[in-house]
Design an enzyme around this catalytic site. Structure first.
Site, PDB file in Angstrom:
ATOM      1  N   HIS A 210      -8.713  -8.193   2.363  1.00  0.00           N
ATOM      2  CA  HIS A 210      -8.302  -7.127   2.007  1.00  0.00           C
ATOM      3  C   HIS A 210      -7.739  -6.397   0.955  1.00  0.00           C
ATOM      4  O   HIS A 210      -7.007  -5.801   0.742  1.00  0.00           O
ATOM      5  CB  HIS A 210      -8.764  -5.586   2.791  1.00  0.00           C
ATOM      6  CG  HIS A 210      -6.702  -5.075   3.452  1.00  0.00           C
ATOM      7  ND1 HIS A 210      -6.714  -6.071   5.096  1.00  0.00           N
ATOM      8  CD2 HIS A 210      -5.950  -4.380   3.764  1.00  0.00           C
ATOM      9  CE1 HIS A 210      -6.012  -5.041   5.135  1.00  0.00           C
ATOM     10  NE2 HIS A 210      -5.248  -5.049   4.953  1.00  0.00           N
TER      11      HIS A 210
ATOM     12  N   PHE B  52       0.754  -1.200  -0.160  1.00  0.00           N
ATOM     13  CA  PHE B  52      -0.406   0.397   0.031  1.00  0.00           C
ATOM     14  C   PHE B  52       0.610   1.052   0.036  1.00  0.00           C
ATOM     15  O   PHE B  52       0.779   2.170  -0.671  1.00  0.00           O
ATOM     16  CB  PHE B  52      -1.031  -0.045   1.280  1.00  0.00           C
ATOM     17  CG  PHE B  52      -2.045   1.085   0.930  1.00  0.00           C
ATOM     18  CD1 PHE B  52      -2.884   0.779   0.048  1.00  0.00           C
ATOM     19  CD2 PHE B  52      -1.574   2.459   2.106  1.00  0.00           C
ATOM     20  CE1 PHE B  52      -3.872   1.827   0.282  1.00  0.00           C
ATOM     21  CE2 PHE B  52      -3.145   3.176   2.089  1.00  0.00           C
ATOM     22  CZ  PHE B  52      -3.865   2.889   1.257  1.00  0.00           C
TER      23      PHE B  52
HETATM   24  N1  INI Z   1       0.585  -5.896   2.426  1.00  0.00           N
HETATM   25  C1  INI Z   1       1.201  -6.214   1.420  1.00  0.00           C
HETATM   26  O1  INI Z   1       2.346  -5.686   0.582  1.00  0.00           O
HETATM   27  N2  INI Z   1       0.875  -8.272   1.235  1.00  0.00           N
HETATM   28  C2  INI Z   1      -0.190  -7.768   1.723  1.00  0.00           C
HETATM   29  O2  INI Z   1      -0.532  -8.974   1.464  1.00  0.00           O
HETATM   30  C3  INI Z   1      -0.756  -7.662   2.784  1.00  0.00           C
HETATM   31  N3  INI Z   1      -1.552  -7.685   3.241  1.00  0.00           N
HETATM   32  O3  INI Z   1      -2.042  -9.244   3.409  1.00  0.00           O
HETATM   33  O4  INI Z   1      -2.416  -7.474   4.017  1.00  0.00           O
HETATM   34  C4  INI Z   1      -0.340  -6.267   2.819  1.00  0.00           C
HETATM   35  N4  INI Z   1      -1.057  -5.206   4.014  1.00  0.00           N
HETATM   36  C5  INI Z   1      -0.111  -4.038   4.102  1.00  0.00           C
HETATM   37  C6  INI Z   1      -0.704  -2.894   3.762  1.00  0.00           C
HETATM   38  O5  INI Z   1       0.363  -3.328   2.506  1.00  0.00           O
HETATM   39  C7  INI Z   1      -0.186  -1.514   4.087  1.00  0.00           C
HETATM   40  O6  INI Z   1       1.035  -1.767   4.845  1.00  0.00           O
HETATM   41  C8  INI Z   1      -0.682  -1.269   5.522  1.00  0.00           C
HETATM   42  O7  INI Z   1      -2.007  -1.436   5.413  1.00  0.00           O
HETATM   43  C9  INI Z   1      -0.454   0.369   6.039  1.00  0.00           C
HETATM   44  O8  INI Z   1      -1.044   0.470   5.897  1.00  0.00           O
END
Ligand code: INI
Length: 164
Positions: free
Chosen positions: A93, A62
């Site tokens: 999500h 993200f």
């Molecule tokens: N981020 C990832 O790179 N891969 C994932 O599979 C994942 N899952 O499973 O939730 C994930 N979540 C974290 C997200 O990218 C953010 O770092 C977090 O929401 C804070 O903003």
């Protein structure tokens, strides 16, 4: 008529940034290894004190677009590679993270004019992710190759005599 394509010439002078997500780092660290291996074999200095390569770590996929944007705006890099792994089984999500990451990276690339490689694996489970991070193929290698092609292509566009 001009034919414009990445010819992989003069790529050894490219300045490159790699942005890597720590989430699923079992996968992303292997993508990074494959990526650096490809860059090194194509003449990029990947040593600790390299002046043509920087690596930034972010919490998850993200966050890739924001940090890629900040780096692109510096004007110091000709190409940026993002690396991440979003695994469906791990989160409800999945779709949100994948959508924000992919749309964000595409929009930052267009806004800044710097090629930003979308090196985010999106898989149903960890097994599939690991297969793409070295067990079968290491996609990090492919992402690096695509970065070199885009860096070369953008250089071609800048220097070529196009039809007016
Ligand atoms: N981020 C990832 O790179 N891969 C994932 O599979 C994942 N899952 O499973 O939730 C994930 N979540 C974290 C997200 O990218 C953010 O770092 C977090 O929401 C804070 O903003």
């Amino acid at each position: 008529m001009a034919t414009i394509e990445g010819r992989f010439t003069e790529i050894s002078t490219l300045r490159i940034a790699v942005v890597v997500a720590r989430f699923n780092d079992l996968v992303t660290s292997k993508l990074l290894t494959g990526c650096l291996d490809c860059l090194e074999r194509h003449g990029i200095d990947t040593s600790e004190n390299s002046s043509q390569l920087d690596i930034a770590w972010v919490p998850g996929s993200f966050e890739l677009p924001l940090v890629a944007q900040q780096l692109a705006r510096k004007g110091s890099y000709q190409v940026i590679i993002t690396l991440g792994a979003v695994i469906r089984g791990d989160t409800p999500h999945f779709d949100v993270v994948v959508a924000e990451s992919s749309k964000g990276i595409a929009s930052v690339s267009r806004e800044t004019g710097i090629p930003i490689i979308f090196g985010v694996l999106t898989t149903d489970n960890m097994q599939q992710a690991l297969e793409r991070a070295g067990i079968k193929n290491n996609c990090g290698w492919n992402f690096a190759l695509q970065a070199l092609e885009m860096g070369s292509l953008m250089g071609e566009i800048e220097s070529s005599k196009l039809a007016r």
